[in-house]
Write a protein that holds these residues in place. Structure first.
Motif, mmCIF file in Angstrom:
data_model
loop_
_atom_site.group_PDB
_atom_site.id
_atom_site.type_symbol
_atom_site.label_atom_id
_atom_site.label_comp_id
_atom_site.label_asym_id
_atom_site.label_seq_id
_atom_site.Cartn_x
_atom_site.Cartn_y
_atom_site.Cartn_z
ATOM 1 N N LEU A 21 0.813 -1.214 0.000
ATOM 2 C CA LEU A 21 0.000 0.000 0.000
ATOM 3 C C LEU A 21 0.852 1.272 0.000
ATOM 4 O O LEU A 21 0.382 2.344 -0.387
ATOM 5 C CB LEU A 21 -0.931 0.009 1.218
ATOM 6 C CG LEU A 21 -1.909 -1.172 1.315
ATOM 7 C CD1 LEU A 21 -2.721 -1.072 2.598
ATOM 8 C CD2 LEU A 21 -2.819 -1.230 0.098
ATOM 9 N N LYS A 22 2.112 1.134 0.425
ATOM 10 C CA LYS A 22 2.977 2.305 0.525
ATOM 11 C C LYS A 22 3.978 2.401 -0.622
ATOM 12 O O LYS A 22 4.760 3.354 -0.686
ATOM 13 C CB LYS A 22 3.728 2.265 1.858
ATOM 14 C CG LYS A 22 2.818 2.308 3.074
ATOM 15 C CD LYS A 22 3.604 2.164 4.362
ATOM 16 C CE LYS A 22 2.693 2.179 5.584
ATOM 17 N NZ LYS A 22 3.435 1.986 6.852
ATOM 18 N N ALA A 23 3.944 1.430 -1.539
ATOM 19 C CA ALA A 23 4.899 1.418 -2.650
ATOM 20 C C ALA A 23 4.777 2.689 -3.484
ATOM 21 O O ALA A 23 3.691 3.122 -3.836
ATOM 22 C CB ALA A 23 4.638 0.196 -3.534
ATOM 23 N N GLY A 24 5.921 3.305 -3.775
ATOM 24 C CA GLY A 24 5.959 4.517 -4.582
ATOM 25 C C GLY A 24 5.624 5.784 -3.829
ATOM 26 O O GLY A 24 5.693 6.881 -4.397
ATOM 27 N N LYS A 25 5.265 5.664 -2.560
ATOM 28 C CA LYS A 25 4.840 6.835 -1.786
ATOM 29 C C LYS A 25 5.896 7.285 -0.778
ATOM 30 O O LYS A 25 5.858 8.430 -0.310
ATOM 31 C CB LYS A 25 3.537 6.527 -1.058
ATOM 32 C CG LYS A 25 2.380 6.199 -1.997
ATOM 33 C CD LYS A 25 1.130 5.824 -1.222
ATOM 34 C CE LYS A 25 -0.010 5.467 -2.166
ATOM 35 N NZ LYS A 25 -1.241 5.053 -1.430
ATOM 36 N N LEU A 26 6.805 6.379 -0.414
ATOM 37 C CA LEU A 26 7.871 6.697 0.535
ATOM 38 C C LEU A 26 9.215 6.374 -0.100
ATOM 39 O O LEU A 26 9.287 5.674 -1.103
ATOM 40 C CB LEU A 26 7.690 5.888 1.826
ATOM 41 C CG LEU A 26 6.363 6.060 2.576
ATOM 42 C CD1 LEU A 26 6.308 5.095 3.755
ATOM 43 C CD2 LEU A 26 6.184 7.495 3.051
ATOM 44 N N LYS A 27 10.275 6.864 0.487
ATOM 45 C CA LYS A 27 11.627 6.569 0.014
ATOM 46 C C LYS A 27 12.199 5.444 0.873
ATOM 47 O O LYS A 27 12.266 5.551 2.105
ATOM 48 C CB LYS A 27 12.518 7.816 0.135
ATOM 49 C CG LYS A 27 13.930 7.611 -0.381
ATOM 50 C CD LYS A 27 13.954 7.421 -1.890
ATOM 51 C CE LYS A 27 15.386 7.331 -2.405
ATOM 52 N NZ LYS A 27 15.417 7.120 -3.879
ATOM 53 N N VAL A 55 13.406 -3.245 -2.315
ATOM 54 C CA VAL A 55 13.569 -1.808 -2.062
ATOM 55 C C VAL A 55 13.524 -1.011 -3.363
ATOM 56 O O VAL A 55 12.872 0.044 -3.446
ATOM 57 C CB VAL A 55 14.894 -1.553 -1.307
ATOM 58 C CG1 VAL A 55 15.274 -0.071 -1.369
ATOM 59 C CG2 VAL A 55 14.768 -1.987 0.151
ATOM 60 N N GLU A 56 14.205 -1.523 -4.404
ATOM 61 C CA GLU A 56 14.183 -0.800 -5.684
ATOM 62 C C GLU A 56 12.772 -0.715 -6.239
ATOM 63 O O GLU A 56 12.354 0.319 -6.762
ATOM 64 C CB GLU A 56 15.109 -1.475 -6.695
ATOM 65 C CG GLU A 56 15.173 -0.716 -8.011
ATOM 66 C CD GLU A 56 16.311 -1.148 -8.912
ATOM 67 O OE1 GLU A 56 16.332 -0.711 -10.085
ATOM 68 O OE2 GLU A 56 17.182 -1.912 -8.462
ATOM 69 N N ALA A 57 12.020 -1.823 -6.128
ATOM 70 C CA ALA A 57 10.635 -1.829 -6.605
ATOM 71 C C ALA A 57 9.792 -0.825 -5.823
ATOM 72 O O ALA A 57 8.963 -0.106 -6.399
ATOM 73 C CB ALA A 57 10.041 -3.231 -6.484
ATOM 74 N N LEU A 58 9.983 -0.769 -4.515
ATOM 75 C CA LEU A 58 9.222 0.154 -3.669
ATOM 76 C C LEU A 58 9.471 1.613 -4.047
ATOM 77 O O LEU A 58 8.613 2.463 -3.859
ATOM 78 C CB LEU A 58 9.588 -0.066 -2.198
ATOM 79 C CG LEU A 58 9.023 -1.323 -1.551
ATOM 80 C CD1 LEU A 58 9.744 -1.609 -0.238
ATOM 81 C CD2 LEU A 58 7.522 -1.182 -1.311
ATOM 82 N N ASN A 59 10.641 1.889 -4.606
ATOM 83 C CA ASN A 59 10.999 3.264 -4.961
ATOM 84 C C ASN A 59 10.528 3.667 -6.359
ATOM 85 O O ASN A 59 10.746 4.803 -6.776
ATOM 86 C CB ASN A 59 12.514 3.450 -4.848
ATOM 87 C CG ASN A 59 12.981 3.461 -3.398
ATOM 88 O OD1 ASN A 59 12.247 3.889 -2.506
ATOM 89 N ND2 ASN A 59 14.185 2.980 -3.148
ATOM 90 N N ILE A 60 9.907 2.740 -7.090
ATOM 91 C CA ILE A 60 9.367 3.068 -8.410
ATOM 92 C C ILE A 60 7.964 3.645 -8.238
ATOM 93 O O ILE A 60 7.057 2.967 -7.770
ATOM 94 C CB ILE A 60 9.324 1.810 -9.305
ATOM 95 C CG1 ILE A 60 10.745 1.261 -9.514
ATOM 96 C CG2 ILE A 60 8.678 2.142 -10.658
ATOM 97 C CD1 ILE A 60 10.782 -0.056 -10.274
ATOM 98 N N LYS A 61 7.798 4.886 -8.612
ATOM 99 C CA LYS A 61 6.524 5.575 -8.370
ATOM 100 C C LYS A 61 5.415 5.122 -9.315
ATOM 101 O O LYS A 61 4.258 5.001 -8.925
ATOM 102 C CB LYS A 61 6.722 7.084 -8.481
ATOM 103 C CG LYS A 61 7.619 7.661 -7.389
ATOM 104 C CD LYS A 61 7.742 9.175 -7.514
ATOM 105 C CE LYS A 61 8.627 9.750 -6.410
ATOM 106 N NZ LYS A 61 8.757 11.217 -6.516
ATOM 107 N N ASN A 62 5.754 4.894 -10.584
ATOM 108 C CA ASN A 62 4.754 4.495 -11.563
ATOM 109 C C ASN A 62 4.346 3.036 -11.345
ATOM 110 O O ASN A 62 5.188 2.144 -11.360
ATOM 111 C CB ASN A 62 5.303 4.685 -12.981
ATOM 112 C CG ASN A 62 4.277 4.354 -14.049
ATOM 113 O OD1 ASN A 62 4.049 3.200 -14.375
ATOM 114 N ND2 ASN A 62 3.663 5.388 -14.608
ATOM 115 N N LYS A 63 3.056 2.806 -11.139
ATOM 116 C CA LYS A 63 2.570 1.464 -10.798
ATOM 117 C C LYS A 63 2.839 0.443 -11.893
ATOM 118 O O LYS A 63 3.266 -0.684 -11.611
ATOM 119 C CB LYS A 63 1.069 1.523 -10.498
ATOM 120 C CG LYS A 63 0.483 0.190 -10.047
ATOM 121 C CD LYS A 63 -0.998 0.328 -9.726
ATOM 122 C CE LYS A 63 -1.582 -1.006 -9.283
ATOM 123 N NZ LYS A 63 -3.033 -0.876 -8.954
#
Length: 207
Positions: A21-27, A55-63
């Protein structure tokens, strides 16, 4: 942007809750050998390697870009156990399963006993696509040798896909990356259940 650091606690990485739920929203960053990283690293430590991909995936903003990254890297992780190691023990075009069963060859990708039908993406050079579902499912001979793969073995899939998407990824056999990602993006189990499944075609590997 708020920064989240993933660290080891008692020898293992402590994964924050509600990551999907937080992917792309936090660093996000993670700690490895007293250093901080925000992208994939090359490491013999498989746990650290998976955390780096997560971690790299979590930092990708575009779904959509994130889902494609998850798919590609999940394929890479499974391929690492197969390519160059000849785990299926292919000899003269036959894997260990086909040799033991005295089959004609072709393995999991076709009717190896009679050569009547085959996956539409099978060619004389092998598989022409990257199908994640096919990579997860292996024959009984390899399972007896200790090779077993489950969705949650891969952190990218465990933490960043919901239960519907996991079902799709695990059961979309003989389908291209584009076809599978289309199902995942729709995120509808009802549409998926009633969609047409890929079928074997008449045997021909002269393509």
């Amino acid at each position: 942007m708020k920064e989240v650091i993933i660290k080891k606690v008692n020898g293992s990485y402590k994964i924050p809750k509600f990551l999907r739920l937080k992917a792309g929203k936090l660093k996000y960053k993670f700690e490895y050998n007293s250093k901080m990283y925000g992208k994939e690293i090359n490491a013999d430590d498989k746990d650290a390697k998976q955390i780096s991909l997560l971690v790299e995936a979590l930092n990708i903003k575009n779904k959509n870009e994130r889902l494609e990254f998850i798919y590609d890297k999940s394929c890479d992780l499974l391929d690492d156990d197969f390519y160059g190691k000849n785990i299926c023990e292919f000899k003269n075009g036959k894997c260990i399963h086909d040799r033991k069963g005295k089959n004609l060859g072709g393995g999991c990708c076709c009717d190896s006993k009679n050569h009547l039908t085959m996956c539409p993406y099978l060619t004389n050079k092998g598989c022409s696509i990257r199908c994640l579902a096919c990579k997860f499912h292996i024959c009984s001979f390899l399972r007896k040798k200790g090779y077993k793969y489950h969705i949650n073995d891969i952190y990218l899939l465990r933490y960043l896909l919901n239960w519907k998407q996991k079902i799709m990824v695990y059961n979309d056999f003989f389908m291209t990356k584009e076809e599978i990602l289309k199902d995942i993006k729709k995120n509808s189990i009802i549409l998926w259940v009633f969609s047409s499944r890929k079928k074997f075609v008449k045997y021909d590997v002269n393509n």
